[in-house]
Design a protein around this motif. Structure first.
Motif, PDB file in Angstrom:
ATOM      1  N   GLU A  47     -44.397  64.628  -9.905  1.00  0.00           N
ATOM      2  CA  GLU A  47     -44.904  65.883 -10.458  1.00  0.00           C
ATOM      3  C   GLU A  47     -44.194  66.192 -11.761  1.00  0.00           C
ATOM      4  N   ILE A  48     -44.925  66.826 -12.658  1.00  0.00           N
ATOM      5  CA  ILE A  48     -44.390  67.231 -13.959  1.00  0.00           C
ATOM      6  C   ILE A  48     -44.612  68.727 -14.099  1.00  0.00           C
ATOM      7  N   ILE A  49     -43.555  69.427 -14.501  1.00  0.00           N
ATOM      8  CA  ILE A  49     -43.634  70.857 -14.781  1.00  0.00           C
ATOM      9  C   ILE A  49     -43.349  71.041 -16.270  1.00  0.00           C
ATOM     10  N   LEU A  50     -44.263  71.696 -16.958  1.00  0.00           N
ATOM     11  CA  LEU A  50     -44.093  71.988 -18.375  1.00  0.00           C
ATOM     12  C   LEU A  50     -43.634  73.428 -18.525  1.00  0.00           C
ATOM     13  N   VAL A  51     -42.489  73.600 -19.158  1.00  0.00           N
ATOM     14  CA  VAL A  51     -41.968  74.942 -19.449  1.00  0.00           C
ATOM     15  C   VAL A  51     -42.181  75.176 -20.936  1.00  0.00           C
ATOM     16  N   ALA A  52     -43.088  76.101 -21.258  1.00  0.00           N
ATOM     17  CA  ALA A  52     -43.463  76.296 -22.657  1.00  0.00           C
ATOM     18  C   ALA A  52     -44.076  77.668 -22.854  1.00  0.00           C
ATOM     19  N   GLY A  53     -44.120  78.087 -24.112  1.00  0.00           N
ATOM     20  CA  GLY A  53     -44.827  79.309 -24.467  1.00  0.00           C
ATOM     21  C   GLY A  53     -46.324  79.068 -24.395  1.00  0.00           C
ATOM     22  N   ASP A  54     -47.089  80.144 -24.446  1.00  0.00           N
ATOM     23  CA  ASP A  54     -48.542  80.055 -24.315  1.00  0.00           C
ATOM     24  C   ASP A  54     -49.182  79.173 -25.385  1.00  0.00           C
ATOM     25  N   LYS A  71     -47.631  74.778 -15.388  1.00  0.00           N
ATOM     26  CA  LYS A  71     -47.143  75.223 -16.685  1.00  0.00           C
ATOM     27  C   LYS A  71     -46.498  76.571 -16.425  1.00  0.00           C
ATOM     28  N   VAL A  72     -45.231  76.699 -16.787  1.00  0.00           N
ATOM     29  CA  VAL A  72     -44.533  77.971 -16.586  1.00  0.00           C
ATOM     30  C   VAL A  72     -43.968  78.463 -17.908  1.00  0.00           C
ATOM     31  N   ALA A  73     -43.836  79.757 -18.023  1.00  0.00           N
ATOM     32  CA  ALA A  73     -43.317  80.368 -19.243  1.00  0.00           C
ATOM     33  C   ALA A  73     -41.821  80.115 -19.377  1.00  0.00           C
ATOM     34  N   GLY A  74     -41.395  79.886 -20.598  1.00  0.00           N
ATOM     35  CA  GLY A  74     -39.977  79.695 -20.877  1.00  0.00           C
ATOM     36  C   GLY A  74     -39.248  81.016 -20.996  1.00  0.00           C
ATOM     37  N   GLY A  75     -37.932  80.925 -21.049  1.00  0.00           N
ATOM     38  CA  GLY A  75     -37.101  82.115 -21.175  1.00  0.00           C
ATOM     39  C   GLY A  75     -36.594  82.305 -22.591  1.00  0.00           C
ATOM     40  N   ALA A  76     -35.821  83.353 -22.780  1.00  0.00           N
ATOM     41  CA  ALA A  76     -35.276  83.682 -24.102  1.00  0.00           C
ATOM     42  C   ALA A  76     -34.267  82.643 -24.578  1.00  0.00           C
ATOM     43  N   GLU A  77     -33.618  81.960 -23.653  1.00  0.00           N
ATOM     44  CA  GLU A  77     -32.649  80.919 -23.975  1.00  0.00           C
ATOM     45  C   GLU A  77     -32.933  79.704 -23.107  1.00  0.00           C
ATOM     46  N   ARG A  78     -32.455  78.553 -23.560  1.00  0.00           N
ATOM     47  CA  ARG A  78     -32.775  77.295 -22.872  1.00  0.00           C
ATOM     48  C   ARG A  78     -32.428  77.324 -21.387  1.00  0.00           C
ATOM     49  N   HIS A  79     -31.281  77.858 -21.021  1.00  0.00           N
ATOM     50  CA  HIS A  79     -30.906  77.823 -19.603  1.00  0.00           C
ATOM     51  C   HIS A  79     -31.866  78.648 -18.740  1.00  0.00           C
ATOM     52  N   SER A  81     -35.088  78.846 -19.409  1.00  0.00           N
ATOM     53  CA  SER A  81     -36.259  77.976 -19.328  1.00  0.00           C
ATOM     54  C   SER A  81     -36.060  76.889 -18.270  1.00  0.00           C
ATOM     55  N   VAL A  82     -34.875  76.287 -18.261  1.00  0.00           N
ATOM     56  CA  VAL A  82     -34.574  75.268 -17.247  1.00  0.00           C
ATOM     57  C   VAL A  82     -34.649  75.886 -15.847  1.00  0.00           C
ATOM     58  N   LYS A  83     -34.108  77.083 -15.683  1.00  0.00           N
ATOM     59  CA  LYS A  83     -34.156  77.763 -14.378  1.00  0.00           C
ATOM     60  C   LYS A  83     -35.604  78.014 -13.958  1.00  0.00           C
ATOM     61  N   ALA A  84     -36.457  78.424 -14.889  1.00  0.00           N
ATOM     62  CA  ALA A  84     -37.870  78.652 -14.567  1.00  0.00           C
ATOM     63  C   ALA A  84     -38.523  77.353 -14.092  1.00  0.00           C
TER      64      ALA A  84
END
Length: 102
Positions: A47-54, A71-79, A81-84
């Motif tokens: 499985e692949i999960i893409l963390v990215a803005g719209d 596809k999940v939304a990223g966060g304000a900082e990289r960590h 985004s990784v958590k998401a």
């Protein structure tokens, strides 16, 4: 056999580049799509999960990367985004690879 997930973190702004490097063409297709296809081709990845803005997420069409499960939304900082991405991984996965979208 282990189930492996790949989290592709592509939520950055590319400010230092001056343009969105994820959408830049490389050999005729966007850099991000080339990254996703590399993980698609890996038999160990289930499985692949893409963390990215719209804007970036919208460039990947349904069916282009069959192993792309979310596809999940990223966060304000990289960590963030990784958590998401980690929160979106299937409970059945034993191993997780985290990779930059570019």
């Amino acid at each position: 056999m282990s189930r492996c997930a790949a989290i592709i973190v592509a939520a950055g702004s590319s400010r230092r580049m001056g343009f969105n490097k994820l959408l830049a063409p490389l050999a005729g297709e966007p850099v991000l799509l080339r990254t996703l296809r590399a993980f698609q081709a890996c038999p160990q990845i289930t499985e692949i999960i893409l963390v990215a803005g719209d804007e970036v997420a919208a460039t990947i069409e349904h069916g282009q990367v069959p192993k792309l499960t979310q596809k999940v939304a990223g966060g304000a900082e990289r960590h963030f985004s990784v958590k998401a991405g980690l929160d979106a991984v299937s409970a059945a996965c034993d191993l997780i690879a985290i990779h930059d979208g570019a």
